[in-house]
Design a protein around this motif. Structure first.
Motif, PDB file in Angstrom:
ATOM      1  N   ASN A  54       0.782  -1.232  -0.071  1.00 20.26           N
ATOM      2  CA  ASN A  54      -0.132  -0.027  -0.005  1.00 20.26           C
ATOM      3  C   ASN A  54       0.774   1.307   0.015  1.00 20.26           C
ATOM      4  O   ASN A  54       1.179   1.867   1.142  1.00 20.26           O
ATOM      5  N   PRO A  55       1.238   1.575  -1.194  1.00 22.51           N
ATOM      6  CA  PRO A  55       2.288   2.779  -1.306  1.00 22.51           C
ATOM      7  C   PRO A  55       1.720   4.238  -0.466  1.00 22.51           C
ATOM      8  O   PRO A  55       2.623   4.486   0.141  1.00 22.51           O
ATOM      9  N   PRO A  56       0.744   4.730  -0.731  1.00 21.45           N
ATOM     10  CA  PRO A  56       0.300   5.957   0.082  1.00 21.45           C
ATOM     11  C   PRO A  56       0.404   5.568   1.688  1.00 21.45           C
ATOM     12  O   PRO A  56       0.887   6.418   2.542  1.00 21.45           O
ATOM     13  N   ASP A 342       2.784   0.646  -9.977  1.00 20.44           N
ATOM     14  CA  ASP A 342       1.185   0.553  -9.828  1.00 20.44           C
ATOM     15  C   ASP A 342       0.956   1.897 -10.478  1.00 20.44           C
ATOM     16  O   ASP A 342       1.463   2.832 -10.825  1.00 20.44           O
ATOM     17  N   PRO A 343      -0.507   1.821 -10.806  1.00 19.82           N
ATOM     18  CA  PRO A 343      -1.078   3.041 -11.745  1.00 19.82           C
ATOM     19  C   PRO A 343      -0.826   4.299 -10.784  1.00 19.82           C
ATOM     20  O   PRO A 343      -0.499   5.534 -11.550  1.00 19.82           O
ATOM     21  N   GLY A 344      -1.170   4.398  -9.644  1.00 18.03           N
ATOM     22  CA  GLY A 344      -1.041   5.711  -8.875  1.00 18.03           C
ATOM     23  C   GLY A 344       0.466   6.006  -8.863  1.00 18.03           C
ATOM     24  O   GLY A 344       0.658   7.595  -8.903  1.00 18.03           O
ATOM     25  N   GLY A 345       1.367   5.324  -8.953  1.00 17.49           N
ATOM     26  CA  GLY A 345       2.975   5.672  -8.968  1.00 17.49           C
ATOM     27  C   GLY A 345       3.201   6.019 -10.402  1.00 17.49           C
ATOM     28  O   GLY A 345       4.040   6.755 -10.475  1.00 17.49           O
ATOM     29  N   LEU A 347       1.334   7.514 -12.692  1.00 20.59           N
ATOM     30  CA  LEU A 347       0.604   8.734 -13.262  1.00 20.59           C
ATOM     31  C   LEU A 347       1.509  10.003 -13.258  1.00 20.59           C
ATOM     32  O   LEU A 347       1.603  10.556 -14.414  1.00 20.59           O
ATOM     33  N   PRO A 348       2.369  10.238 -12.385  1.00 18.77           N
ATOM     34  CA  PRO A 348       2.883  11.595 -12.412  1.00 18.77           C
ATOM     35  C   PRO A 348       4.062  11.337 -13.602  1.00 18.77           C
ATOM     36  O   PRO A 348       4.548  12.402 -14.177  1.00 18.77           O
ATOM     37  N   MET A 361      -3.572   5.409 -19.598  1.00 18.96           N
ATOM     38  CA  MET A 361      -3.573   4.671 -18.308  1.00 18.96           C
ATOM     39  C   MET A 361      -4.692   3.552 -18.609  1.00 18.96           C
ATOM     40  O   MET A 361      -4.289   2.689 -17.997  1.00 18.96           O
ATOM     41  N   TYR A 364      -2.981   0.259 -19.232  1.00 17.83           N
ATOM     42  CA  TYR A 364      -1.828   0.093 -18.254  1.00 17.83           C
ATOM     43  C   TYR A 364      -1.228  -1.471 -18.341  1.00 17.83           C
ATOM     44  O   TYR A 364      -0.121  -1.548 -18.037  1.00 17.83           O
TER      45      TYR A 364
ATOM     46  N   PHE B  30      -6.983   1.361   0.910  1.00 19.56           N
ATOM     47  CA  PHE B  30      -5.865   1.435   0.612  1.00 19.56           C
ATOM     48  C   PHE B  30      -4.887   2.876   1.029  1.00 19.56           C
ATOM     49  O   PHE B  30      -3.925   2.946   1.101  1.00 19.56           O
ATOM     50  N   LEU B  31      -5.880   3.350   1.412  1.00 23.07           N
ATOM     51  CA  LEU B  31      -5.384   5.024   1.757  1.00 23.07           C
ATOM     52  C   LEU B  31      -5.481   5.196   3.537  1.00 23.07           C
ATOM     53  O   LEU B  31      -5.245   6.155   4.029  1.00 23.07           O
ATOM     54  N   MET B 131      -2.088  16.779  -9.932  1.00 19.22           N
ATOM     55  CA  MET B 131      -1.405  15.718  -9.319  1.00 19.22           C
ATOM     56  C   MET B 131      -1.906  15.084  -8.141  1.00 19.22           C
ATOM     57  O   MET B 131      -2.127  13.834  -8.298  1.00 19.22           O
ATOM     58  N   VAL B 135      -3.121  11.040  -8.778  1.00 15.80           N
ATOM     59  CA  VAL B 135      -2.422  10.115  -7.965  1.00 15.80           C
ATOM     60  C   VAL B 135      -3.464   9.353  -6.898  1.00 15.80           C
ATOM     61  O   VAL B 135      -3.496   8.115  -7.148  1.00 15.80           O
ATOM     62  N   TYR B 138      -5.908   7.088  -9.373  1.00 14.15           N
ATOM     63  CA  TYR B 138      -5.289   5.823  -9.765  1.00 14.15           C
ATOM     64  C   TYR B 138      -4.994   4.939  -8.694  1.00 14.15           C
ATOM     65  O   TYR B 138      -4.590   3.528  -8.968  1.00 14.15           O
ATOM     66  N   TYR B 139      -4.792   5.449  -7.466  1.00 14.44           N
ATOM     67  CA  TYR B 139      -4.734   4.560  -6.312  1.00 14.44           C
ATOM     68  C   TYR B 139      -6.060   3.865  -5.864  1.00 14.44           C
ATOM     69  O   TYR B 139      -5.976   3.071  -4.863  1.00 14.44           O
ATOM     70  N   LEU B 147      -8.266  -0.723 -15.481  1.00 18.53           N
ATOM     71  CA  LEU B 147      -7.010  -0.697 -16.130  1.00 18.53           C
ATOM     72  C   LEU B 147      -6.250  -2.114 -16.360  1.00 18.53           C
ATOM     73  O   LEU B 147      -5.055  -2.035 -17.011  1.00 18.53           O
ATOM     74  N   TYR B 149      -5.016  -3.479 -13.638  1.00 15.78           N
ATOM     75  CA  TYR B 149      -4.324  -3.646 -12.567  1.00 15.78           C
ATOM     76  C   TYR B 149      -4.622  -4.590 -11.485  1.00 15.78           C
ATOM     77  O   TYR B 149      -5.761  -4.608 -11.022  1.00 15.78           O
TER      78      TYR B 149
END
Lengths: 511, 174
Positions: A54-56, A342-345, A347-348, A361, A364, B30-31, B131, B135, B138-139, B147, B149
């Motif tokens: 879970n990156p965030p 991953d998609p959120g990573g 995007l930037p 996207m 993907y 996820f968040l 941004m 972000v 897509y998370y 997608l 994913y």
């Protein structure tokens, strides 16, 4: 495990600030030699149970996200430091890169100098670092698993004529080794490795040091100042514990390894009447010559599925562009490495907005990715300083990062994007996007650079400050120039070498 | 924070219950847990609709419902709840989008809405919102299936034996 405990007034301990690639390695190496070490880590100590895909969430749990001004940097405040977050790729520096000034000449507006050590001197320590980290393709360790993103890189690289394409040189176990398992291609490498296959000091150097009677780790310990005596030798460090209480740990010697930005801030914040511009800064070089590498991420929509989320972000690399070939229009070289996201990573780095970005996207599953890292010439004007008025939660001035790309870096970045695009288009890529300009600072270097002449840098060939004999820097800040390679392997090699030196000096009672 | 920063944020509180995603615990999987936004008196449905519309035009996926875009805005705000920074950006955005033409942003046709966004593209608030929304969007697990994913993999044993090296369309290498 029988970790030691040392008294605050114990003047015989070596204090190491930071527990990541530099600090964690140095502390363990010293403890193994019987030198008493107190390691102060600003963050907390996670276990693998705390690691989630879970990156965030993991960024919030281990990132060092305190206020800074300037282009973003990618630090960690946790035991293990940025070895929790790094992607694991470990090329070595090349001989000519340690002689940047002699090889490239004095590029306009650069402050290049040569390193005060040679590759020959460094090579035995690279061997030790690779063994310690379990680098694939060294010490009989099998290559890394060839995941889909790597297979695309390899096929495209071969098509456009590259010869040196390898799935080795990664500090992620390809098979069980050193009490840690082989990689399961989980992905999420930058959120902490859930199984500990990727080398991190959290579960290697730190617990190994704790098996000696010579190591104490204190977490939640934010160092705010390094003290010195009238002769100018450092005598201890002041830190705040997790509850906000202030302590001073006395010290025989101090090593700082706060991933360059925090190292610089601490040394500047330790200014005194004797050292009015900060510790180690008598020649005005502290914080200057700051480098970040030439970087880009190139993403391509391939004609078939890639699923580049399936596995390690960095599973291999192309070496062909690492050399100094001035005919390309720039000095120095770069690496082409895989980058799965991953998609959120992603995007930037895909960038843009609207239908075209959304369409990119939506494809993907067909995305392949490259990460570029290349040599970034030193510039005195790229620097880390203290803000005159802004303060953090500890009441300390926040760091200000000033960084601009050198024209050589612009030219290299353009070339790397052109070659990466060519690579993907050779396989029929439908669409290619690349991030241009300044990248997030995940490789911080140079702000306390090693120099033969004290007028040119902050530290000598051992990472010892020119000004203060018992004060050392043990992170990427000591890099004289950036070279092209990802810095972690070299940070570890230099830390092992520094530990040998410190032990020798202590043995001679010079420290 | 200044009260005006959060004054328009009532719609975001509603988002948590309106999203219809609670059963899949989108906001928490996820968040981390979403925090309810401070409720205040003068929020308007127009603001809510404008922001959802803006989010959709930034990352337009026809298969994704408005509820998801609303949830994304809520999550982006909850992650900066301590300083209200994202909420403040939305306030700037609402003013900017409504200021540049005679009709309200939400009442324009799509081409005109895109033109409005392009006209403010170089303003600092735009890049920051873009941004954050991108972000967070897509998370968001509700977007992943579209997608292709596959999400977290540790609990499934990673991909080593589940397709990490299964690519079959590459030309034969040497």
């Amino acid at each position: 495990m029988m970790a030691a405990r040392f008294a605050l007034d114990d003047t015989t301990v070596m204090v190491v600030i930071g527990s990541g690639a530099g600090g964690g390695t140095l502390a363990n190496e010293l403890a193994q030699k019987g030198i008493d070490v107190v390691c102060l880590e600003a963050g907390s100590r996670l276990t693998l149970a705390d690691v989630e895909n879970n990156p965030p969430l993991m960024n919030a749990r281990m990132g060092w996200n305190d206020k800074r001004i300037g282009p973003p940097v990618w630090l960690c405040k946790t035991v293990g430091g940025t070895t929790m977050r790094w992607s694991g790729i470990t090329p070595r520096f090349q001989e000519h890169e340690l002689k940047a000034r002699s090889t490239y000449g004095q590029l306009e507006d650069s402050s290049l100098i040569d390193w005060p050590l040679t590759l020959e001197e460094l090579a035995p320590y690279y061997d030790k670092a690779e063994d310690k980290m379990g680098v694939t393709g060294t010490h009989g360790i099998p290559p890394s698993f060839e995941n889909n993103n790597y297979k695309v890189l390899k096929a495209g690289g071969e098509k456009i004529g590259y010869k040196e394409i390898t799935s080795t040189r990664t500090g992620i176990n390809s098979a069980a080794r050193d009490g840690r398992p082989g990689c399961l291609q989980i992905g999420f490498c930058n959120s902490g490795c859930k199984i500990g296959a990727k080398w991190s000091t959290l579960y290697t150097e730190v617990p190994k040091a704790e098996t000696t009677d010579h190591f104490e780790l204190r977490t939640g310990a934010m160092v705010v100042k390094i003290n010195h005596d009238a002769s100018g030798k450092v005598t201890g460090v002041v830190y705040k514990d997790a509850a906000g209480n202030t302590h001073e740990q006395k010290a025989r010697a101090v090593a700082v390894a706060g991933n360059v930005v925090e190292t610089t801030r601490l040394l500047l914040n330790s200014a005194s009447s004797k050292f009015p511009d900060g510790l180690g800064n008598s020649t005005g070089n502290l914080g200057r010559h700051y480098t970040r590498h030439v970087m880009s991420i190139i993403t391509a929509i391939m004609p078939g599925p890639v699923h580049f989320n399936r596995g390690t972000r960095q599973s291999g690399l192309i070496l062909d562009e690492q050399y100094h070939k001035p005919k390309r229009g720039f000095a120095g070289g770069y690496f082409i490495e895989t980058m799965g996201m991953d998609p959120g990573g992603a995007l930037p780095f895909v960038g843009g907005w609207g239908r075209s970005t959304a369409s990119f996207m939506e494809r993907y599953s067909h995305m392949a990715g490259i990460f570029i890292t290349g040599e970034d010439p030193s510039q005195a004007s790229n620097k880390i300083t203290l803000h005159p008025t802004e303060r953090d939660q500890h009441g300390l001035p926040v760091p200000v990062i000033e960084y601009a790309m050198h024209p050589n870096s612009d030219a290299m970045q353009k070339h790397s994007i052109m070659k990466s695009t060519e690579l993907y288009e050779s396989l029929g890529a439908e669409d290619v996007r690349a991030s241009e300009g300044i990248f997030v600072g995940c490789h911080n270097m140079g702000a306390a650079r090693m120099s033969a002449n004290p007028d040119d840098g902050v530290t000598n060939r051992w990472g010892q400050t020119h000004d203060i004999p018992n004060l050392f820097v043990s992170d990427g800040g000591v890099f004289t120039t950036s070279a092209a390679a990802n810095p972690t392997l070299t940070i570890v090699a230099l830390a092992i070498r520094q530990a040998d030196h410190i032990a020798e000096r202590m043995g001679r009672r010079e420290l | 924070m200044n009260g005006s920063v959060t004054s328009r944020r009532r719609f975001i509180v509603a988002a948590i219950t309106l999203s219809g995603l609670a059963g899949t615990s989108i906001g928490t999987s996820f968040l981390g847990p979403s925090r309810a936004w401070a409720q205040s008196e003068d929020g308007s449905d127009g603001d809510s609709a404008a922001m959802v519309r803006m989010a959709r035009l930034l990352y337009p996926h026809d298969a994704i419902a408005d509820d998801v875009y609303l949830d994304v805005l809520n999550l982006a705000m909850s992650m900066t709840a301590s300083d209200g920074s994202f909420a403040a950006l939305l306030d700037v955005a609402i003013d900017a989008l409504n200021a540049s033409q005679s009709a309200d942003f939400v009442d324009l046709d799509e081409a005109s809405q895109i033109a409005v966004l392009q006209s403010v593209e170089s303003q600092p608030f735009f890049a920051a919102i873009q941004m954050n929304v991108g972000v967070t969007f897509y998370y968001h697990p509700a977007v992943w299936a579209l997608l292709g994913y596959e999400g977290p993999s540790f609990d499934k044993g990673g991909y080593l034996h589940r397709g990490s090296g299964d690519i079959d369309w590459l030309p034969e290498g040497k």
